[in-house]
Design an enzyme around this catalytic site. Structure first.
Site, short mmCIF file in Angstrom:
data_model
loop_
_atom_site.label_atom_id
_atom_site.label_comp_id
_atom_site.label_asym_id
_atom_site.label_seq_id
_atom_site.Cartn_x
_atom_site.Cartn_y
_atom_site.Cartn_z
N CYS A 1 0.80 -1.23 0.00
CA CYS A 1 0.00 0.00 0.00
C CYS A 1 0.83 1.27 0.00
O CYS A 1 0.51 2.22 -0.71
CB CYS A 1 -0.97 0.03 1.17
SG CYS A 1 -0.72 -1.22 2.40
N ARG B 1 6.97 -11.38 5.09
CA ARG B 1 6.36 -11.35 6.42
C ARG B 1 7.01 -12.42 7.27
O ARG B 1 7.08 -13.58 6.85
CB ARG B 1 4.84 -11.61 6.34
CG ARG B 1 4.15 -10.53 5.53
CD ARG B 1 2.65 -10.75 5.51
NE ARG B 1 2.03 -9.79 4.62
CZ ARG B 1 0.73 -9.76 4.32
NH1 ARG B 1 -0.07 -10.65 4.85
NH2 ARG B 1 0.24 -8.86 3.51
N GLN C 1 1.71 -10.92 -4.09
CA GLN C 1 0.26 -10.70 -4.11
C GLN C 1 -0.15 -10.12 -5.45
O GLN C 1 0.59 -9.35 -6.05
CB GLN C 1 -0.11 -9.69 -3.01
CG GLN C 1 0.17 -10.18 -1.61
CD GLN C 1 -0.20 -9.11 -0.59
OE1 GLN C 1 0.29 -8.00 -0.64
NE2 GLN C 1 -1.07 -9.47 0.33
N ASP D 1 -1.88 -7.60 -6.09
CA ASP D 1 -2.38 -6.55 -5.21
C ASP D 1 -2.83 -5.32 -6.00
O ASP D 1 -2.25 -5.00 -7.03
CB ASP D 1 -1.26 -6.15 -4.25
CG ASP D 1 -1.80 -5.53 -2.97
OD1 ASP D 1 -3.04 -5.51 -2.80
OD2 ASP D 1 -0.99 -5.08 -2.15
N HIS E 1 -4.79 -1.21 -5.35
CA HIS E 1 -5.40 -0.22 -4.47
C HIS E 1 -6.27 0.70 -5.29
O HIS E 1 -5.83 1.21 -6.32
CB HIS E 1 -4.32 0.54 -3.71
CG HIS E 1 -3.59 -0.33 -2.75
ND1 HIS E 1 -2.46 -1.03 -3.10
CD2 HIS E 1 -3.86 -0.67 -1.46
CE1 HIS E 1 -2.05 -1.74 -2.07
NE2 HIS E 1 -2.88 -1.55 -1.05
N LYS F 1 -12.91 -5.81 6.35
CA LYS F 1 -12.62 -6.44 5.06
C LYS F 1 -13.65 -7.50 4.68
O LYS F 1 -14.42 -7.97 5.52
CB LYS F 1 -11.23 -7.06 5.09
CG LYS F 1 -11.06 -8.10 6.18
CD LYS F 1 -9.67 -8.72 6.13
CE LYS F 1 -9.52 -9.81 7.17
NZ LYS F 1 -8.25 -10.53 7.09
N HIS G 1 -8.04 -1.74 -0.52
CA HIS G 1 -7.00 -2.72 -0.84
C HIS G 1 -7.72 -3.95 -1.34
O HIS G 1 -8.70 -4.36 -0.74
CB HIS G 1 -6.22 -3.17 0.39
CG HIS G 1 -5.71 -2.07 1.27
ND1 HIS G 1 -4.38 -1.81 1.41
CD2 HIS G 1 -6.35 -1.19 2.06
CE1 HIS G 1 -4.22 -0.81 2.27
NE2 HIS G 1 -5.40 -0.41 2.68
#
Length: 602
Positions: free
Chosen positions: A300, A329, A347, A349, A351, A430, A476
């Site tokens: 992000c 992570r 990911q 991913d 946004h 979420k 997200h």
RNA sequence: GCUGACAUAGCUCAGUUGGCUAGAGCAGUUGAUUUGUAAUCAACAGGCCCGGGGUUCAAAUCCUCGUGUCAGCACCA
């Protein structure tokens, strides 16, 4: 068949209790209905405890409930119990069952019960959680146990069961407490069902992506590299590449822009975002020239920096950035599990920066995206809205608004969802997408998260209609979740037999003899031109053996080429699953492959 | 991270109560064979027995500390 329990007002009572209370209700007979299995498995747990107590007299018992996959009992003993002892316990259980002890019940006042179990700290700890003044004790033969029931009338009804796993578990599920021994088991009303269940477990084991991933050379892990860091081998990398290009198109069609943020960013930025304080224990940090950097655990912040690169008008919104974002992570070692839980993963991913008014339509669009993708892979799925967790940032009002927005989007579009109270991320509520695979297992993958917190922390803005500064909302979202986990799930879902459009290799070409190799190479080149990978099996082995090897790679299609095919410009196709053979002209064959590869669009 | 189990060739596994040069199948290399739909034959090569420390005349084997893997818990995409 006689009843084993009574159902009354949605409550299941054992026969003793029903009689005690003078209740007559719907009879439950011994079969594989959920109610019946629940009673059966609960009593089987007690039977197991009885067997354990007789084999290990010092054993003390905590709780023994039924769960989705059977039952378990937590207990403590000074003796060491290994998985080899499960057979011994099973045998003892059977011998007790054959004695057909009646399961009797009596009640005690809480004080009497505490006195009775005063030397048993586990039972005392169970009773601490019970508010009633009286408790019930169930007794079979010499064995008795504090329990609220319901139970079978007799342990003689228990016949088809199996102890499946032995493991440790925390008292009360809290990692601060002592560790108990837990044995899991399963029970059914009939022999067939037990057998089917064991077959299903064996099938799941055969599909294990760690096993198939090794066999198909998709990925590997190495001790010297470090735990949780996957190494993608050529076949796995080809599969990923196919995924990436399909997803690229799908994102572009929906108005997403590709971007790319750095792998690590200064620690100060993570302090601004709140990750340092809230997620720091999971992050990797490093010091360079006296400046602390944090390796990104999420993408992000990078995307926020893209947003900040220029000024935005309300007319530009929504703005959507996507990235195949590599994140790190630091997961607990015990949590690592093949590709399902790793420490470095990518990911899919994105946004979405939008106005409050746009939230709903954006959520709907993402849900539709998810639906297209899941349908393509024959996944059933369900959605779960997770609300504010204990460890959260941002003020309460914003949380409420965000949660309401998600629920609205679902309600307004008649979408099914469940609620997971307190399951949200620290920065916002979420929607998680849980998928069901080919053999009915549930996995968490995609996620859609609303975030009012980061726009506030980074003071993001856009110019509103009246030229005043407004704060955008951030969504997200990830559809696959991560390539790693999704490919792991997909591997188990298909048992490695990936459909043509995603398979690492589309076609295996087997030339009958040496002289057919050139033609095989030509065909392989033609396949590359239509974006299909192939592999030629021309080693100095028998034809049979090369076909066998090709079959074992789980390639969707095998074509055999010999004199006949070269002469007629055809290929002999062997279908993976049916082993059926048929011949196609080369032209039709190439068309077929092209269709199969291109038929998919998310 | 916690509890328990495990770690031998690229892979799957043998290896007795501590004792001779650590074995097999598959995969690999080489040679012969040129094959029509699930394993052709032969030879060769391959090991710091997960890593460090210890016990012992002697350790793959026993002890210990790590690392990794597996099952479950707790945590999560």
């Amino acid at each position: 068949m006689s009843a084993i329990a009574i159902k009354y007002n949605d409550e299941i009572l054992d026969l003793v209790t029903a009689e005690e209370r003078g209740i007559e209700g719907e009879e439950i007979i011994l079969d594989n209905s959920p109610e019946s299995l629940d009673v059966l498995r609960h009593s089987t747990a007690h039977l197991m405890a009885q067997a354990i107590k007789s084999l290990y007299p010092d054993a003390k018992f905590y709780v023994g409930p039924t769960v989705k996959e059977g039952f378990y009992y937590d207990f403590k003993t000074e003796s060491e119990i290994g998985s080899g002892d499960l057979k011994k316990i099973e045998k003892q259980m059977l011998s007790f069952a054959k004695k057909k002890y009646k399961i009797e019940k009596y009640s005690l006042s809480m004080d009497d019960a505490k006195e009775k179990f005063k030397d048993d700290h586990l039972k005392l700890s169970v009773m601490e959680r019970i508010k009633d003044n009286t408790v019930s004790i169930y007794k079979q033969g010499e064995f008795e146990d504090l329990c609220r029931g319901p139970h079978l009338p007799s342990i003689g009804l228990i016949r088809y069961f199996k102890l499946t796993k032995l493991a440790g578990a925390y008292l009360g599920g809290d990692s601060k407490n002592e560790m108990l021994t837990r044995i899991y088991g399963i029970a059914f009303a009939d022999k067939e069902s037990l057998k089917d269940h064991m077959t299903m477990l064996a099938e799941a084991e055969k599909r294990d992506h760690r096993k198939i991933g090794g066999e198909m050379k998709l990925f590997t892990f190495r001790e010297e590299v470090g735990a949780g860091f996957p190494i993608w081998l050529p076949a796995g990398a080809r599969l990923r590449a196919r995924f990436e290009s399909l997803l690229y198109k799908a994102h572009r069609k929906r108005g997403y822009q590709p971007v790319r943020g750095p792998e690590m960013l200064r620690a100060d930025l993570w302090k601004t975002s709140g990750h340092y304080q809230n997620y720091g224990e999971n992050m990797y940090f490093t010091q360079i020239d006296d400046v602390e950097f944090g390796v990104k655990p999420m993408n992000c912040v990078g995307h926020i920096k893209v947003y900040e690169d220029e000024l935005h008008s309300y007319r530009d919104l929504p703005i959507k950035y996507f990235e195949y974002g590599v994140v790190h992570r630091h997961e607990f070692t015990g949590a690592l599990h093949g590709l399902f839980r790793v420490r470095e993963f990518t990911q899919d991913d994105a946004h979405i920066f939008c106005t409050v008014d746009q939230i709903e339509e954006q959520i709907i669009e993402v849900v539709d995206f998810v639906d297209k993708l899941m349908t393509t892979f024959d996944f059933k799925y369900k959605m779960m809205i997770s609300t504010k967790p204990e460890k959260a940032v941002g003020d309460a009002e914003v949380w409420e608004k965000s949660e309401a927005a998600l629920i609205n989007a679902m309600e307004a579009n008649n979408l099914d969802y469940d609620i997971d109270e307190g399951g949200g991320a620290f920065y916002g509520p979420k929607i998680d997408i849980k998928i069901l695979d080919a053999i009915g297992r549930e996995w968490q993958c995609g996620t859609i998260q609303l975030d009012n917190n980061l726009p506030e922390r980074f003071k993001l803005e856009y110019n509103g209609e009246d030229n005043e500064k407004m704060q955008p909302v951030m969504i997200h979202r990830a559809i696959l979740g991560s390539f790693e986990r999704f490919i792991g799930i997909l591997t188990e879902h298909y048992a490695g037999e990936f459909p043509m459009f995603i398979a690492p290799t589309q076609v295996a070409i087997v030339p009958v003899a040496e002289v057919h190799k050139d033609y095989a190479k030509q065909l392989s080149d033609k396949l590359i031109d239509i974006n299909a990978d192939s592999e030629i099996y021309a080693k100095n082995d028998s034809l049979n053996k090369r076909i066998r090897i090709a079959e074992k790679t789980r390639v969707p299609m095998i074509v055999v080429i010999g004199d006949e095919e070269i002469e007629n410009k055809t290929v002999a196709i062997r279908d993976r699953r049916t082993r059926e053979q048929y011949t196609l002209s080369e032209e039709k064959f190439l068309q077929l492959i092209q269709t199969k590869i291109n038929e998919v669009n998310f």
